[in-house]
Structures are given as structure tokens and as C-alpha cells.
Design an enzyme around this catalytic site. Structure first.
Site, mmCIF file in Angstrom:
data_model
loop_
_atom_site.group_PDB
_atom_site.id
_atom_site.type_symbol
_atom_site.label_atom_id
_atom_site.label_comp_id
_atom_site.label_asym_id
_atom_site.label_seq_id
_atom_site.Cartn_x
_atom_site.Cartn_y
_atom_site.Cartn_z
ATOM 1 N N ARG A 158 3.866 27.162 -52.845
ATOM 2 C CA ARG A 158 3.095 26.622 -51.971
ATOM 3 C C ARG A 158 1.996 27.888 -51.792
ATOM 4 N NH1 ARG A 158 6.652 27.929 -46.845
ATOM 5 N NH2 ARG A 158 7.984 25.999 -47.717
ATOM 6 N N HIS A 202 7.543 31.348 -51.033
ATOM 7 C CA HIS A 202 7.101 30.113 -51.849
ATOM 8 C C HIS A 202 5.611 30.382 -52.705
ATOM 9 C CE1 HIS A 202 9.839 26.903 -50.938
ATOM 10 N NE2 HIS A 202 10.014 27.457 -49.878
ATOM 11 N N ASP A 207 12.652 24.639 -52.208
ATOM 12 C CA ASP A 207 13.498 23.918 -50.941
ATOM 13 C C ASP A 207 14.116 22.570 -51.628
ATOM 14 O OD1 ASP A 207 12.487 25.892 -49.294
ATOM 15 O OD2 ASP A 207 10.978 24.776 -48.559
ATOM 16 N N GLU A 220 18.013 29.208 -43.829
ATOM 17 C CA GLU A 220 17.779 27.835 -44.474
ATOM 18 C C GLU A 220 18.804 27.416 -45.403
ATOM 19 O OE1 GLU A 220 13.016 27.995 -43.234
ATOM 20 O OE2 GLU A 220 13.807 28.073 -45.264
ATOM 21 N N HIS A 239 16.685 26.676 -49.200
ATOM 22 C CA HIS A 239 15.882 27.527 -49.382
ATOM 23 C C HIS A 239 16.559 28.616 -50.456
ATOM 24 C CE1 HIS A 239 12.003 30.099 -49.477
ATOM 25 N NE2 HIS A 239 12.770 30.905 -49.644
#
Length: 216
Positions: free
Chosen positions: A79, A124, A131, A189, A192
């Protein structure tokens, strides 16, 4: 302090699908179906990039899942830091609540940051986080994990007990195999994971998320 000298150097990255054959991708941040409701800055193509080391570990995990009858479904990997800034700026804009009913119905926007669902610097961006969920190859459907990807609520915590035993077992299966292949889970999460021995633990990269970013 983060190392920012090589944030545009993509030489240590690969296209995830070149390594993890038994996977499909649904890159949410290249679409408008995400918690913001629009394509996120930095996502120029709907592809998953990742460090070579993480790709190799994920390949091993994917092979094990495949033998069990599952495919990996990838929602996000690398990301760009630009995308994270998009998240932060969105968090400041109090009036933009268009996706609240779908992704954070019980929280206020500022709580997404204070409760750890969105970070001002994301793992990320270091290139070794992913993910993902599982796809049942018999049914062609996602395995029921008790909550959808990016649903920001206590129900998405991996150890949340207010779901069915089957849903909990599915989360634990994903967690166990990913950990066996060198990934660490995240407490907020279930989807993740970060490579434990990530190659760039202090660098937050910021080249565009597209195949052409990778150096030949």
C-alpha cells in the site's frame, strides 16, 4: 525514525500472482467499494505487489491451503504511503460518511484511528503485509469468517467469541497456517498478516501500485 531514502525503490518487490498461483485478487482500494467509497490514491492498477520474501512465504501458505481445498483471496498487499495519506485526510473530513453503514456502523470516524483499525503509518507500506481470506474451491465462495473484510468492529478481532464455532474455527485455520509460514496476525483484524522477518521494517515505500512500478 523511518528510513525515507529509498521509498521509491521497488527493486525488492514482485507481482504477487507470479508467485502465488492458487489465488485470486479483489483489490478493494482500486475500486469504490471500500470504507471511503472511492478509488484510493496510489492504486493505479488492481494488482497486488509484495516483497519477494513475503511472496515466497505466501506461496508456501497458498500451497498448503490448496491441498486443503482452499484458494487465497487477496484484498490488499503493498500500500503506497500516498494511499495512507488519503486515509488520514479522509479521517479529518467529518462530513464524508457515505460508507459508514457498510464498514463502521457502530464507530465514529475518529475511532477508526484511536482503536487501531487505520494507522497513520501502515505496515502495508513496508511491503510485507497482506489482507486476505480463503475461498472454498468446492463452492466457489468465500469461507465464512463471521465478518467481512474491512468491517471495523470488535466482531472482526480474530479472537472474538461472539460468532459461531465454525466461523471461529475458520479464522483459526487461516491464522494457524499463516503463522506456520512466518506471518504474524493482527489483534484487530482477522484478515491482516505481516511477515515476521520482513526485509524493510523501517521503510515506508511510496511508488504507485502498478506493475510498471517494478524495475526490470
Amino acid at each position: 525514525m523511518s528510513n525515507i531514502t529509498d521509498i521509491h525503490d521497488s527493486s525488492g518487490f514482485v507481482v504477487l500472482s507470479d508467485y502465488v498461483r492458487y489465488s485470486i485478487q479483489e483489490i478493494r482500494y482500486h475500486s469504490s467499494y471500500n470504507f471511503i467509497g472511492e478509488r484510493i490514491d496510489g492504486y493505479e492498477e488492481p494488482c497486488a505487489l509484495i516483497t519477494l520474501e513475503a511472496a515466497r512465504a505466501l506461496k508456501a501458505a497458498g500451497n498448503e491451503f490448496f491441498v486443503m481445498g482452499y484458494q487465497l483471496k487477496i484484498f490488499d498487499a503493498y500500500r503506497p504511503a500516498t494511499a495512507v495519506r488519503h486515509f488520514v485526510l479522509w479521517g479529518i473530513e467529518d462530513q464524508d460518511l457515505r460508507m459508514k453503514p457498510f464498514f463502521y456502523p457502530d464507530l465514529e470516524k475518529h475511532e477508526l484511528f484511536s482503536k487501531g483499525y487505520i494507522a497513520k503509518q501502515s505496515s502495508h507500506s513496508r511491503g510485507s503485509a497482506v489482507d486476505l481470506t480463503l475461498l472454498d474451491m468446492k463452492t466457489g465462495k468465500e469461507v465464512d469468517m463471521g465478518s467481512p473484510f474491512d468491517f471495523f468492529s470488535e466482531i472482526s478481532h480474530p479472537d472474538y467469541k461472539g460468532i459461531t464455532p465454525e466461523q471461529y474455527d475458520n479464522r483459526m485455520l487461516l491464522r494457524k497456517v499463516m503463522m506456520r509460514h512466518g506471518f504474524e496476525p493482527y489483534e484487530c483484524e482477522w484478515w491482516h498478516f505481516v511477515l515476521k522477518d520482513e526485509p524493510y521494517p523501517d521503510t515506508y515505500f511510496d511508488f504507485p501500485n502498478c506493475v510498471s512500478s517494478l524495475r526490470k
